[in-house]
Design a protein around this motif. Structure first.
Motif, mmCIF file in Angstrom:
data_model
loop_
_atom_site.group_PDB
_atom_site.id
_atom_site.type_symbol
_atom_site.label_atom_id
_atom_site.label_comp_id
_atom_site.label_asym_id
_atom_site.label_seq_id
_atom_site.Cartn_x
_atom_site.Cartn_y
_atom_site.Cartn_z
ATOM 1 N N GLN A 55 -6.217 2.917 15.125
ATOM 2 C CA GLN A 55 -6.944 3.015 14.164
ATOM 3 C C GLN A 55 -5.962 3.218 12.328
ATOM 4 O OE1 GLN A 55 -10.583 5.292 15.093
ATOM 5 N NE2 GLN A 55 -11.464 3.491 15.072
ATOM 6 N N ARG A 56 -5.545 4.004 12.590
ATOM 7 C CA ARG A 56 -4.715 5.251 11.469
ATOM 8 C C ARG A 56 -3.286 3.858 11.028
ATOM 9 N NH1 ARG A 56 -8.438 7.120 11.670
ATOM 10 N NH2 ARG A 56 -8.838 9.561 12.160
ATOM 11 N N LEU A 57 -3.174 2.874 12.107
ATOM 12 C CA LEU A 57 -1.935 1.838 12.128
ATOM 13 C C LEU A 57 -2.687 1.086 10.838
ATOM 14 C CD1 LEU A 57 -0.109 1.919 15.095
ATOM 15 C CD2 LEU A 57 0.969 2.791 12.939
ATOM 16 N N GLN A 58 -4.067 0.732 11.518
ATOM 17 C CA GLN A 58 -4.698 -0.142 10.047
ATOM 18 C C GLN A 58 -5.037 -0.097 9.235
ATOM 19 O OE1 GLN A 58 -7.219 -1.769 13.292
ATOM 20 N NE2 GLN A 58 -6.132 -3.658 13.739
ATOM 21 N N GLN A 59 -5.504 1.531 8.705
ATOM 22 C CA GLN A 59 -6.275 2.743 7.841
ATOM 23 C C GLN A 59 -5.021 2.133 6.811
ATOM 24 O OE1 GLN A 59 -8.437 5.741 9.374
ATOM 25 N NE2 GLN A 59 -9.753 4.964 9.327
ATOM 26 N N ARG A 60 -3.566 2.925 7.237
ATOM 27 C CA ARG A 60 -2.472 2.793 6.292
ATOM 28 C C ARG A 60 -1.558 2.262 6.065
ATOM 29 N NH1 ARG A 60 -2.461 9.130 10.065
ATOM 30 N NH2 ARG A 60 -4.554 9.750 7.834
ATOM 31 N N MET A 94 7.344 7.737 7.939
ATOM 32 C CA MET A 94 6.201 8.067 9.031
ATOM 33 C C MET A 94 6.741 8.477 9.644
ATOM 34 S SD MET A 94 5.660 4.716 10.666
ATOM 35 C CE MET A 94 7.030 3.392 9.867
ATOM 36 N N ALA A 95 5.455 9.135 10.277
ATOM 37 C CA ALA A 95 4.882 10.348 10.752
ATOM 38 C C ALA A 95 4.491 9.847 12.834
ATOM 39 C CB ALA A 95 5.195 11.528 10.957
ATOM 40 N N LEU A 96 5.220 10.066 13.628
ATOM 41 C CA LEU A 96 4.129 9.732 14.863
ATOM 42 C C LEU A 96 3.712 11.205 15.579
ATOM 43 C CD1 LEU A 96 5.680 6.488 15.496
ATOM 44 C CD2 LEU A 96 3.785 6.581 14.429
ATOM 45 N N ILE A 97 2.470 11.233 16.168
ATOM 46 C CA ILE A 97 2.648 12.158 17.099
ATOM 47 C C ILE A 97 2.608 11.501 18.451
ATOM 48 C CG2 ILE A 97 1.047 14.126 18.209
ATOM 49 C CD1 ILE A 97 2.635 15.319 15.685
ATOM 50 N N VAL A 98 3.592 11.718 19.259
ATOM 51 C CA VAL A 98 3.203 11.137 20.698
ATOM 52 C C VAL A 98 3.353 12.052 21.741
ATOM 53 C CG1 VAL A 98 5.209 9.765 22.165
ATOM 54 C CG2 VAL A 98 5.051 9.744 19.336
ATOM 55 N N ALA A 108 -0.340 8.336 13.721
ATOM 56 C CA ALA A 108 0.718 8.260 12.868
ATOM 57 C C ALA A 108 0.450 7.625 11.363
ATOM 58 C CB ALA A 108 0.818 6.330 13.179
ATOM 59 N N ILE A 109 0.662 8.712 10.614
ATOM 60 C CA ILE A 109 0.654 9.253 9.369
ATOM 61 C C ILE A 109 2.187 8.331 8.144
ATOM 62 C CG2 ILE A 109 0.956 11.008 7.518
ATOM 63 C CD1 ILE A 109 0.896 12.204 11.230
ATOM 64 N N ASP A 110 1.861 7.575 7.426
ATOM 65 C CA ASP A 110 2.277 7.135 6.488
ATOM 66 C C ASP A 110 3.114 7.946 5.050
ATOM 67 O OD1 ASP A 110 -0.278 7.541 4.801
ATOM 68 O OD2 ASP A 110 -0.072 6.098 3.832
ATOM 69 N N GLY A 111 4.199 7.779 4.582
ATOM 70 C CA GLY A 111 4.924 8.755 4.226
ATOM 71 C C GLY A 111 3.874 9.079 2.396
ATOM 72 N N SER A 112 3.003 8.579 2.142
ATOM 73 C CA SER A 112 2.350 8.988 1.054
ATOM 74 C C SER A 112 0.930 10.034 1.874
ATOM 75 C CB SER A 112 1.167 7.822 0.545
ATOM 76 O OG SER A 112 0.552 7.665 1.072
ATOM 77 N N SER A 113 0.647 10.309 3.145
ATOM 78 C CA SER A 113 -0.311 11.325 3.561
ATOM 79 C C SER A 113 0.472 12.092 4.338
ATOM 80 C CB SER A 113 -0.741 10.217 4.870
ATOM 81 O OG SER A 113 -1.308 9.858 4.083
#
Length: 129
Positions: A55-60, A94-98, A108-113
């Motif tokens: 969901q986060r990948l799609q939203q961002r 981007m950042a990923l929590i794995v 997943a978090i994009d650069g602007s977030s």
């Protein structure tokens, strides 16, 4: 020259040798007893994405390329070898929590977030170049 040669003469320190017997079930061995199947090895080496991460990948608007996935797989392998459990992985902007043990991207978090974010419940960080 009629002396008979036996194993004891050639290798005096070797004990008695017993012949190898084949079992009646030689061709019907249980495949699971031989080790993990190819499918399970393949599944354990792939990166998975949780529903939340998808969901986060799609939203961002984050799209991962095959070479990026390969780098993430490699980073998971390295983190696993160091005993990491939950890792923050930084890849480009981007950042990923794995979750390392499950090989699952949790979010997943994009650069602007990324600005002013605090990441908790991680025990390691991996910077992927």
């Amino acid at each position: 020259m009629t002396d008979r040669i036996s194993i004891g003469h050639l290798y005096p320190n070797v004990g008695s040798i017993t012949p190898v017997r084949r079992s009646d079930t030689a061709g019907t061995a249980d495949p699971s007893a031989a080790g993990p199947s190819f499918q399970s090895v393949l599944q354990n080496s792939l990166v998975k994405f949780s529903h939340h991460a998808e969901q986060r990948l799609q939203q961002r608007g984050i799209q991962l390329k095959p070479e990026q996935l390969a780098k993430i797989q490699s980073a998971i392998d390295k983190a696993d070898s160091k005993g990491a459990k939950d890792s923050l992985m930084l890849l480009n902007d981007m950042a990923l929590i794995v979750n390392i043990q499950n090989r699952t991207v949790v979010t997943a978090i994009d650069g602007s977030s990324l600005k002013d974010n605090i990441f908790t419940k991680i025990d390691s960080a991996v910077i992927i170049s």
